[in-house]
Scaffold this motif. Structure first.
Motif, short mmCIF file in Angstrom:
data_model
loop_
_atom_site.label_atom_id
_atom_site.label_comp_id
_atom_site.label_asym_id
_atom_site.label_seq_id
_atom_site.Cartn_x
_atom_site.Cartn_y
_atom_site.Cartn_z
N LYS A 1 1.00 4.05 -3.14
CA LYS A 1 0.62 5.47 -2.97
C LYS A 1 1.81 6.39 -3.24
CE LYS A 1 -2.25 6.98 0.03
NZ LYS A 1 -2.92 7.37 1.29
N ALA B 1 -4.70 0.26 -1.01
CA ALA B 1 -3.75 1.39 -1.05
C ALA B 1 -4.41 2.71 -0.72
CB ALA B 1 -3.09 1.45 -2.43
N TYR B 2 -5.62 2.93 -1.19
CA TYR B 2 -6.31 4.21 -0.97
C TYR B 2 -7.47 4.07 0.02
CZ TYR B 2 -3.48 6.03 -4.74
OH TYR B 2 -2.40 6.44 -5.50
N CYS C 1 0.83 -1.21 0.00
CA CYS C 1 0.00 0.00 0.00
C CYS C 1 0.87 1.26 0.00
CB CYS C 1 -0.92 0.00 1.22
SG CYS C 1 -2.20 -1.27 1.19
N ARG C 2 1.91 1.23 0.83
CA ARG C 2 2.80 2.40 0.90
C ARG C 2 3.48 2.66 -0.43
NH1 ARG C 2 7.98 2.57 1.38
NH2 ARG C 2 8.15 0.38 2.04
N SER D 1 2.37 6.65 -6.99
CA SER D 1 1.19 6.92 -7.84
C SER D 1 1.01 5.83 -8.89
CB SER D 1 1.33 8.28 -8.53
OG SER D 1 1.45 9.32 -7.58
#
Length: 384
Positions: free
Chosen positions: A86, A112-113, A82-83, A89
């Motif tokens: 993000k 992720a979001y 996830c990190r 992008s």
């Protein structure tokens, strides 16, 4: 066929020895930033990594690598993905590997979001996606996988799967049977049983005359035949291609249509995996015979049909109970022939784990009988 249903399979499949050419057709549909997820590095040894990187670069993509996806992806690994997604992008997650890498990538895509803890939201509360989803594409190197995202939380001793909707399905999947040739024998046969278990979980339910069950029987017969060939010659393209295609149809929701489904073997097996970190397909193999013996009388006619239509047992002079028993013996003989694990003890399970495994087992209602906690423990004991 009972009930009303909708069937959709939005994933584009590229199958065969030239399947990787499909990647060139797909990549222009996505932005520049690609998160490349894979496991322990076998794709580098095989040369597949270099092929994929070359294709990505030729299409002008920026590559962010996320290696080290383990056989049972952890919640910590999920947070890492996830990190990275993000921070960079990411426009597309490209999963290269077996079921764990693909499952993991789908989990990252919806997490992720996510504004909440994805473990709590998706795996404990089983909620739907309510945030931006990063699209996923897959290049498979092992058969056995399907449409589920499974994450392990070792601190909580839980391994939980979540089947998301069409919006989380991979946008495309590359299936070249030759990519499965280098999978170690142990993992290969674990994948074979995982496929069989996927089919049986959907087959052993319901009492109506259902077309889905006829399809399931054909898939099981094909798998049994090809698996026997593959264990003797893992590089037999025809056998491995049949198995790869069977795996696709075993768990893309087709054979679940018009009926209930069981999935209790998976619930027990996944709980075993949370305690042992054992290979998924082997946890299923270790508990399946004990489970099906426990529920056989509740679905006797289907188990008798299984013996006749899948294993070729002659019904002449036999009762349904005798046929059902013969079918499970045929299943056991096939399992021994291909070389799967036959007991939980082989996976490191000890009696002092029984209570915890039982507590971590979700008890479902879709099969022929909903188990009690005590019955789960009895199955674990018999599976030792």
């Amino acid at each position: 066929m009972l009930g009303d249903f909708m069937y959709s399979n939005p994933t584009r499949l590229y199958f065969g020895q030239k399947a990787l050419e499909g990647l060139n057709a797909e990549l222009p549909n996505y932005g520049k930033n690609i998160l490349l997820t894979y496991g322990g590095g076998s794709i580098k040894k095989s040369g597949l990594y270099d092929e994929i990187v070359a294709i990505l670069k030729a299409n002008g993509k920026n590559i962010v690598e996320l290696p080290g996806v383990m056989a049972n992806p952890t919640v910590e690994k999920l947070y890492e993905g996830c990190r990275l997604a993000k921070e960079n992008s990411i426009d597309l997650i490209l999963a290269v590997g077996g079921g764990s890498v693909c499952d993991y990538s789908k989990a990252v895509s919806v997490s992720a979001y996510c504004t909440e803890d994805p473990w709590d939201k998706y795996f404990l509360r089983m909620e739907d996606v309510s945030c931006r989803i990063i699209p996923v594409g897959c290049v498979l190197t092992m058969v056995g996988t399907g449409s589920e995202s499974v994450i392990t939380n070792h601190a909580q001793k839980l391994k939980i799967g979540h089947v998301f909707g069409d919006n989380v399905y991979p946008k495309f999947s590359v299936l070249n049977p030759e990519y499965t040739f280098t999978v170690p024998q142990y993992q290969m046969v674990a994948g074979f049983f995982d496929i069989m278990s996927h089919i049986m979980e959907q087959y052993f339910s319901g009492t109506d005359d259902n077309t889905s069950d006829y399809i399931a029987e054909g898939l099981m017969k094909s798998l049994v035949n090809s698996s026997k060939i593959a264990v003797k010659n893992p590089r037999d393209y025809e056998a491995r291609s049949n198995i790869m295609w069977t795996a696709t149809w075993a768990l893309n929701t087709l054979i679940a249509k018009g009926k209930t489904t069981d999935w209790e073997v998976h619930m027990i097996g996944q709980s075993v995996g949370a305690y042992t970190n054992a290979t998924h397909g082997m946890t299923l193999a270790a508990v399946s015979l004990a489970y099906y013996r426990a529920i056989m009388n509740d679905g006797l006619k289907k188990f008798a049909r299984f013996a006749v239509n899948v294993w070729g047992v002659s019904p002449d002079g036999k009762t349904d109970a005798q046929l059902a028993d013969a079918g499970l013996k045929a299943l056991e003989a096939w399992m021994r022939e291909i070389g799967v694990v036959m007991s939980l003890r082989e996976l490191g399970v000890t009696e002092d784990m029984f209570d915890g495994i039982a507590d971590g087992t979700f008890l479902l209602e879709g099969g022929y009988r909903k188990l009690t906690r005590d019955e789960v423990i009895a199955i674990l004991k018999e599976s030792m």
